[in-house]
Design a protein around this motif. Structure first.
Motif, PDB file in Angstrom:
ATOM      1  N   ASN A 340     -62.317 106.746  37.538  1.00  0.00           N
ATOM      2  CA  ASN A 340     -63.404 106.820  36.572  1.00  0.00           C
ATOM      3  C   ASN A 340     -63.583 108.299  36.238  1.00  0.00           C
ATOM      4  N   PRO A 341     -64.438 108.657  35.289  1.00  0.00           N
ATOM      5  CA  PRO A 341     -64.520 110.071  34.895  1.00  0.00           C
ATOM      6  C   PRO A 341     -64.815 111.017  36.045  1.00  0.00           C
ATOM      7  N   LEU A 368     -65.033 100.987  30.610  1.00  0.00           N
ATOM      8  CA  LEU A 368     -65.962 102.052  30.250  1.00  0.00           C
ATOM      9  C   LEU A 368     -66.750 101.752  28.984  1.00  0.00           C
ATOM     10  N   LYS A 371     -68.256 103.901  25.202  1.00  0.00           N
ATOM     11  CA  LYS A 371     -68.081 105.345  25.398  1.00  0.00           C
ATOM     12  C   LYS A 371     -66.701 105.697  25.939  1.00  0.00           C
ATOM     13  N   TYR A 375     -65.230 109.434  27.063  1.00  0.00           N
ATOM     14  CA  TYR A 375     -64.940 109.718  28.476  1.00  0.00           C
ATOM     15  C   TYR A 375     -63.489 110.179  28.645  1.00  0.00           C
ATOM     16  N   ASP A 378     -62.971 113.717  27.155  1.00  0.00           N
ATOM     17  CA  ASP A 378     -63.631 114.752  27.956  1.00  0.00           C
ATOM     18  C   ASP A 378     -62.805 115.205  29.155  1.00  0.00           C
TER      19      ASP A 378
END
Length: 456
Positions: A340-341, A368, A371, A375, A378
């Motif tokens: 995950n991020p 996710l 978004k 994500y 980023d």
């Protein structure tokens, strides 16, 4: 003593036994059945466990929990899933063990394994824990059902991807100590925001036994929300984190040449110096949560520190291997189990500390929601900060990250794990450090396996 007798199984499930038998283990995956196991024939949307009864008995099953006809030793019940839960409840009810529950968006499996190692060092053979990532509606009752009556400490991982799931699981586990490792964007397709994720993770505290302890991440922006969730159920709330205001915090950290971290930690009024073998500050945070739980359980902190110093990497969660390439060796960091991020950023920061050329094989992050594109995009800055020279991006959802990296980092965007492996092998050189990480469904474990032939 056997784990379960046929009479016990029938009594707690309301079933009917075909005759006397005993079992020493429990499994619902026929591929995992071993000698003297109880095979639970679950019926699901995709398949029916009753189809695999012959296979289970051929592998040595001592009996089966079934909802229909069975030629072998068995207990027949109306609903095998409900019976598995009944078995889990009965295992929990008969033990006098101290029970610890672990959840969080990231780090729960790693913390569970570290906690097991820390406790087992002091009372070897008397600590039980859930294996693998058996943390959902079937994995938790299975893990409970496998717990021997004589267990002194039980450590259970609990996961969720929808509200209300932990509220049910925690009533099965009924922990004396409940840990939330961290809150981060994960399964955001099913939650409106991170606060809702924090609320769902905070459900673990509702199952605390009287006199129980809640362990909460101090550094989390959702700390106060988690404390509020714990307050009605916990007799004691302990915070952990890198901030010195946390109840359990480091007073000193120093990265060693091996990648390990030397830590001096304050645990209440006491101090402990130890080495966290696994690299990265996220592992330091995990270790602080573990020490908070060890202290709450009344176990030996010194032995826990020794166990953390000896802890090896977990398959799919930080295991390291040197693999042979033309002219020498390359380091492979296996983080292939999930992503995950937050965990992506943490493991890229670990890669940044390694010598040599940095290669990142990154699979898409799933569940996710709306978004997802943001994500993924980023991740460009953490990739640059990690001095990644080549990125292999795997999966359709990686397209926004590919766009964000255009002209900044050399990258290849491929459809699947097989393509990633094919592109990775010829580009490896001696001294390279390769990070492999993505959501489990992407299958990057196959990339790790494909390199393992040259592992040392």
């Amino acid at each position: 003593m056997p784990l379960w007798t046929a009479a016990d199984i029938a009594a707690v499930t309301g079933g009917t036994a075909s005759g006397d038998f005993t079992v020493d283990g429990v499994a619902f995956d026929s591929r995992e059945v071993g000698p003297r196991d109880l095979f639970v024939a679950l019926t699901g949307e995709a398949t029916d466990g009753h189809r695999f009864l012959d296979q289970a008995f051929a592998q040595g099953a001592g009996g089966a929990l079934v909802g229909g006809d069975c030629a072998g030793s068995h207990v027949r019940v109306a609903d095998t899933f409900a019976a598995l839960e009944d078995l889990g409840r009965a295992a929990r009810a008969r033990t006098g063990a101290k029970i610890i529950g672990v959840t969080g968006s990231v780090g729960k499996t790693s913390a569970k394994e570290a906690l097991f190692a820390a406790l087992d060092r002091g009372i070897p053979g008397a600590v039980h824990r859930s294996v693998k990532s058996y943390n959902n509606h079937t994995g938790v009752p299975l893990s409970l059902a496998r717990m021997p009556a004589a267990t002194r400490v039980g450590v259970f991982e609990m996961g969720m991807n929808h509200p209300g799931e932990l509220a049910h699981l925690t009533t099965l586990v009924r922990p004396h100590i409940a840990i939330v490792t961290a809150i981060a964007p994960a399964h955001t397709a099913f939650f409106p925001d991170e606060s809702a994720i924090a609320d769902a993770k905070g459900e673990i505290f509702a199952g605390l036994e009287p006199g129980g302890t809640a362990i909460v991440p101090y550094d989390s922006p959702h700390r106060d929300r988690l404390i509020a969730a714990a307050r009605p159920f916990a007799s004691r709330i302990v915070t952990f984190g890198l901030d010195r205001a946390a109840d359990v915090h480091p007073t000193e950290t120093m990265r060693l040449k091996t990648g390990a971290t030397f830590v001096t930690a304050r645990i209440g009024a006491r101090e402990l110096s130890f080495t966290m073998a696994q690299p990265g500050m996220h592992w330091v945070s995990n270790a602080l949560a573990v020490l908070a739980a060890v202290d709450a359980a009344g176990a030996d902190l010194g032995l826990a520190g020794l166990a953390l110093a000896e802890m090896g990497g977990l398959t799919g969660r930080g295991a390291r291997a040197m693999v042979s390439v033309a002219g020498g060796d390359a380091l492979v960091i296996d983080e292939s189990y999930n992503a995950n991020p937050a965990s992506m950023r943490a493991t890229l920061a670990v890669l940044a500390q390694e010598p040599g050329r940095h290669i990142a094989v990154l699979g898409e992050m799933r569940e996710l929601g709306e978004k997802s594109d943001a994500y993924h995009a980023d991740l460009a800055e953490p990739i640059l900060a990690a001095r990644v020279e080549t990125a292999l991006l795997v999966g359709e959802a990686m397209a926004p990250l590919a766009a964000a990296l255009e002209g900044r980092v050399d990258f290849v965007h491929v459809a699947d794990a097989a393509s990633a492996l094919a592109r990775l092998k010829p580009m490896l050189s001696p001294g390279d450090a390769v990070l492999i990480k993505g959501s489990n469904g992407v299958g990057l474990a196959r990339v790790v396996a494909g390199l393992a032939g040259g592992a040392k």
